[in-house]
Scaffold this motif. Structure first.
Motif, PDB file in Angstrom:
ATOM      1  N   TYR A  91      14.182  53.167 -31.834  1.00 45.00           N
ATOM      2  CA  TYR A  91      13.483  54.316 -32.583  1.00 45.00           C
ATOM      3  C   TYR A  91      13.711  54.652 -34.001  1.00 45.00           C
ATOM      4  O   TYR A  91      14.437  55.124 -34.267  1.00 45.00           O
ATOM      5  N   SER A  92      12.870  54.140 -34.895  1.00 45.27           N
ATOM      6  CA  SER A  92      12.629  54.810 -35.750  1.00 45.27           C
ATOM      7  C   SER A  92      11.583  55.847 -36.585  1.00 45.27           C
ATOM      8  O   SER A  92      10.140  55.370 -35.301  1.00 45.27           O
ATOM      9  N   CYS A  93      11.679  56.790 -37.560  1.00 42.18           N
ATOM     10  CA  CYS A  93      10.375  57.763 -38.238  1.00 42.18           C
ATOM     11  C   CYS A  93       9.846  57.230 -39.015  1.00 42.18           C
ATOM     12  O   CYS A  93      10.444  56.071 -40.190  1.00 42.18           O
ATOM     13  N   SER A  94       8.876  57.266 -39.674  1.00 39.72           N
ATOM     14  CA  SER A  94       8.429  57.923 -40.863  1.00 39.72           C
ATOM     15  C   SER A  94       7.523  58.249 -41.193  1.00 39.72           C
ATOM     16  O   SER A  94       7.292  59.113 -40.688  1.00 39.72           O
ATOM     17  N   ALA A  95       7.029  58.728 -42.741  1.00 37.79           N
ATOM     18  CA  ALA A  95       6.410  60.128 -43.433  1.00 37.79           C
ATOM     19  C   ALA A  95       5.766  59.081 -44.173  1.00 37.79           C
ATOM     20  O   ALA A  95       6.301  58.617 -44.844  1.00 37.79           O
ATOM     21  N   GLY A  96       4.367  59.973 -44.547  1.00 43.41           N
ATOM     22  CA  GLY A  96       3.563  59.230 -45.726  1.00 43.41           C
ATOM     23  C   GLY A  96       4.027  61.185 -46.042  1.00 43.41           C
ATOM     24  O   GLY A  96       3.344  61.893 -46.229  1.00 43.41           O
ATOM     25  N   VAL A  97       5.091  60.272 -48.039  1.00 41.76           N
ATOM     26  CA  VAL A  97       5.358  62.061 -48.518  1.00 41.76           C
ATOM     27  C   VAL A  97       4.527  61.438 -50.041  1.00 41.76           C
ATOM     28  O   VAL A  97       4.035  60.256 -50.540  1.00 41.76           O
ATOM     29  N   LEU A  98       4.501  62.353 -50.623  1.00 41.78           N
ATOM     30  CA  LEU A  98       4.316  62.635 -51.852  1.00 41.78           C
ATOM     31  C   LEU A  98       4.960  63.636 -52.660  1.00 41.78           C
ATOM     32  O   LEU A  98       6.192  64.260 -52.341  1.00 41.78           O
ATOM     33  N   THR A  99       5.763  62.623 -53.899  1.00 47.60           N
ATOM     34  CA  THR A  99       7.253  63.361 -54.571  1.00 47.60           C
ATOM     35  C   THR A  99       7.199  63.995 -55.171  1.00 47.60           C
ATOM     36  O   THR A  99       5.730  63.924 -56.005  1.00 47.60           O
ATOM     37  N   THR A 100       8.172  64.602 -55.835  1.00 50.15           N
ATOM     38  CA  THR A 100       7.545  66.145 -57.471  1.00 50.15           C
ATOM     39  C   THR A 100       7.084  64.738 -58.453  1.00 50.15           C
ATOM     40  O   THR A 100       6.862  65.294 -59.562  1.00 50.15           O
ATOM     41  N   ASN A 101       7.568  63.444 -58.082  1.00 53.31           N
ATOM     42  CA  ASN A 101       6.748  62.222 -59.395  1.00 53.31           C
ATOM     43  C   ASN A 101       5.029  62.567 -59.275  1.00 53.31           C
ATOM     44  O   ASN A 101       4.786  61.547 -59.879  1.00 53.31           O
ATOM     45  N   PHE A 102       5.119  63.134 -57.703  1.00 51.99           N
ATOM     46  CA  PHE A 102       3.404  62.699 -57.501  1.00 51.99           C
ATOM     47  C   PHE A 102       2.897  60.600 -57.448  1.00 51.99           C
ATOM     48  O   PHE A 102       1.946  60.516 -57.813  1.00 51.99           O
ATOM     49  N   TYR A 103       4.065  60.814 -56.531  1.00 44.51           N
ATOM     50  CA  TYR A 103       3.888  59.070 -56.024  1.00 44.51           C
ATOM     51  C   TYR A 103       4.061  59.821 -54.433  1.00 44.51           C
ATOM     52  O   TYR A 103       4.923  60.475 -54.004  1.00 44.51           O
ATOM     53  N   ARG A 104       3.074  58.648 -54.020  1.00 51.33           N
ATOM     54  CA  ARG A 104       2.812  59.005 -52.724  1.00 51.33           C
ATOM     55  C   ARG A 104       3.038  57.659 -51.959  1.00 51.33           C
ATOM     56  O   ARG A 104       2.875  56.444 -52.515  1.00 51.33           O
ATOM     57  N   ASP A 105       3.709  57.409 -51.126  1.00 56.60           N
ATOM     58  CA  ASP A 105       4.195  56.682 -50.071  1.00 56.60           C
ATOM     59  C   ASP A 105       4.519  56.289 -48.986  1.00 56.60           C
ATOM     60  O   ASP A 105       4.455  57.952 -48.472  1.00 56.60           O
ATOM     61  N   ASP A 106       5.084  55.410 -48.105  1.00 53.54           N
ATOM     62  CA  ASP A 106       5.495  55.353 -46.653  1.00 53.54           C
ATOM     63  C   ASP A 106       7.005  55.454 -46.772  1.00 53.54           C
ATOM     64  O   ASP A 106       7.358  54.229 -47.283  1.00 53.54           O
ATOM     65  N   TYR A 107       7.604  56.208 -46.299  1.00 52.25           N
ATOM     66  CA  TYR A 107       9.228  55.868 -45.941  1.00 52.25           C
ATOM     67  C   TYR A 107       9.597  55.950 -44.624  1.00 52.25           C
ATOM     68  O   TYR A 107       8.913  56.563 -44.073  1.00 52.25           O
ATOM     69  N   TRP A 108      10.472  55.050 -44.530  1.00 46.61           N
ATOM     70  CA  TRP A 108      11.154  55.453 -42.972  1.00 46.61           C
ATOM     71  C   TRP A 108      12.731  55.178 -42.665  1.00 46.61           C
ATOM     72  O   TRP A 108      12.969  55.092 -43.631  1.00 46.61           O
ATOM     73  N   GLY A 109      12.790  55.822 -41.406  1.00 45.45           N
ATOM     74  CA  GLY A 109      14.240  55.595 -41.561  1.00 45.45           C
ATOM     75  C   GLY A 109      15.173  54.470 -41.097  1.00 45.45           C
ATOM     76  O   GLY A 109      14.064  53.681 -40.937  1.00 45.45           O
ATOM     77  N   ARG A 110      16.470  54.482 -40.655  1.00 47.47           N
ATOM     78  CA  ARG A 110      16.719  53.129 -40.626  1.00 47.47           C
ATOM     79  C   ARG A 110      16.375  52.949 -38.935  1.00 47.47           C
ATOM     80  O   ARG A 110      16.839  52.023 -38.023  1.00 47.47           O
ATOM     81  N   GLY A 111      16.243  53.972 -37.795  1.00 43.54           N
ATOM     82  CA  GLY A 111      16.328  53.868 -36.897  1.00 43.54           C
ATOM     83  C   GLY A 111      17.188  55.166 -35.238  1.00 43.54           C
ATOM     84  O   GLY A 111      18.743  54.500 -36.398  1.00 43.54           O
ATOM     85  N   THR A 112      17.642  54.787 -34.565  1.00 46.03           N
ATOM     86  CA  THR A 112      18.147  55.248 -33.686  1.00 46.03           C
ATOM     87  C   THR A 112      17.757  54.545 -32.134  1.00 46.03           C
ATOM     88  O   THR A 112      17.166  54.426 -32.070  1.00 46.03           O
ATOM     89  N   GLN A 113      19.082  53.880 -31.880  1.00 44.76           N
ATOM     90  CA  GLN A 113      19.068  53.876 -30.684  1.00 44.76           C
ATOM     91  C   GLN A 113      18.657  54.274 -29.544  1.00 44.76           C
ATOM     92  O   GLN A 113      19.804  55.043 -29.063  1.00 44.76           O
ATOM     93  N   VAL A 114      18.030  54.473 -27.880  1.00 45.46           N
ATOM     94  CA  VAL A 114      17.383  54.777 -26.903  1.00 45.46           C
ATOM     95  C   VAL A 114      18.101  53.238 -25.863  1.00 45.46           C
ATOM     96  O   VAL A 114      17.029  52.509 -26.327  1.00 45.46           O
ATOM     97  N   THR A 115      18.619  53.450 -25.540  1.00 49.20           N
ATOM     98  CA  THR A 115      18.977  53.301 -23.749  1.00 49.20           C
ATOM     99  C   THR A 115      19.308  53.397 -22.896  1.00 49.20           C
ATOM    100  O   THR A 115      19.660  54.231 -22.598  1.00 49.20           O
ATOM    101  N   VAL A 116      17.643  53.410 -22.053  1.00 53.62           N
ATOM    102  CA  VAL A 116      17.651  54.117 -21.143  1.00 53.62           C
ATOM    103  C   VAL A 116      18.362  53.295 -19.684  1.00 53.62           C
ATOM    104  O   VAL A 116      17.625  51.822 -19.714  1.00 53.62           O
ATOM    105  N   SER A 117      19.583  53.673 -18.827  1.00 57.08           N
ATOM    106  CA  SER A 117      20.070  52.416 -17.712  1.00 57.08           C
ATOM    107  C   SER A 117      19.200  53.201 -16.484  1.00 57.08           C
ATOM    108  O   SER A 117      18.516  53.473 -16.233  1.00 57.08           O
TER     109      SER A 117
END
Length: 120
Positions: A93-119
């Motif tokens: 599971y990974s998250c994303s965010a639409g960010v406006l930086t303090t330099n007025f740059y806008r982009d989508d950023y991503w995390g590296r993810g976290t594993q979810v395992t269901v037995s």
């Protein structure tokens, strides 16, 4: 520079619950939409849930009623509460965010993810 870091994944039995967190940090002026994605082995990444700055949410049909997305704008953090876990929810599971930086740059950023395992 903006970083997104997920936490809260793990190994759980079917029917169990987890709460995933994703914290954004760095040169952030504001964050618009935030979302959670997942990718299971051998499958394409799919959008699980999104939440706007104003709190409007959308969900993948197969998780409606079991997953709840929320956010804390003061902490630049998005959460995913998962209940009634099923083996087919196993994925990174990974998250994303639409960010406006303090330099007025806008982009989508991503995390590296976290594993979810269901037995079963």
């Amino acid at each position: 520079q903006v970083q997104l870091v997920e936490s809260g994944g793990g190994l759980v039995q079917a029917g169990g619950s987890l709460r995933l967190s994703c914290a954004a940090s760095g040169s952030i002026a504001s964050i618009n939409a935030m979302g959670w994605y997942r990718q299971a082995p051998g499958k394409l990444r799919e959008l699980v849930a999104t939440i706007t700055l104003g709190g409007n949410t959308n969900y993948l049909n197969s998780v409606k009623g079991r997953f709840t997305i929320s956010r804390d704008n003061a902490k630049n953090t998005v959460y995913l509460q998962i209940t009634g876990l099923k083996p087919e929810d196993t994925a990174v599971y990974s998250c994303s965010a639409g960010v406006l930086t303090t330099n007025f740059y806008r982009d989508d950023y991503w995390g590296r993810g976290t594993q979810v395992t269901v037995s079963s």
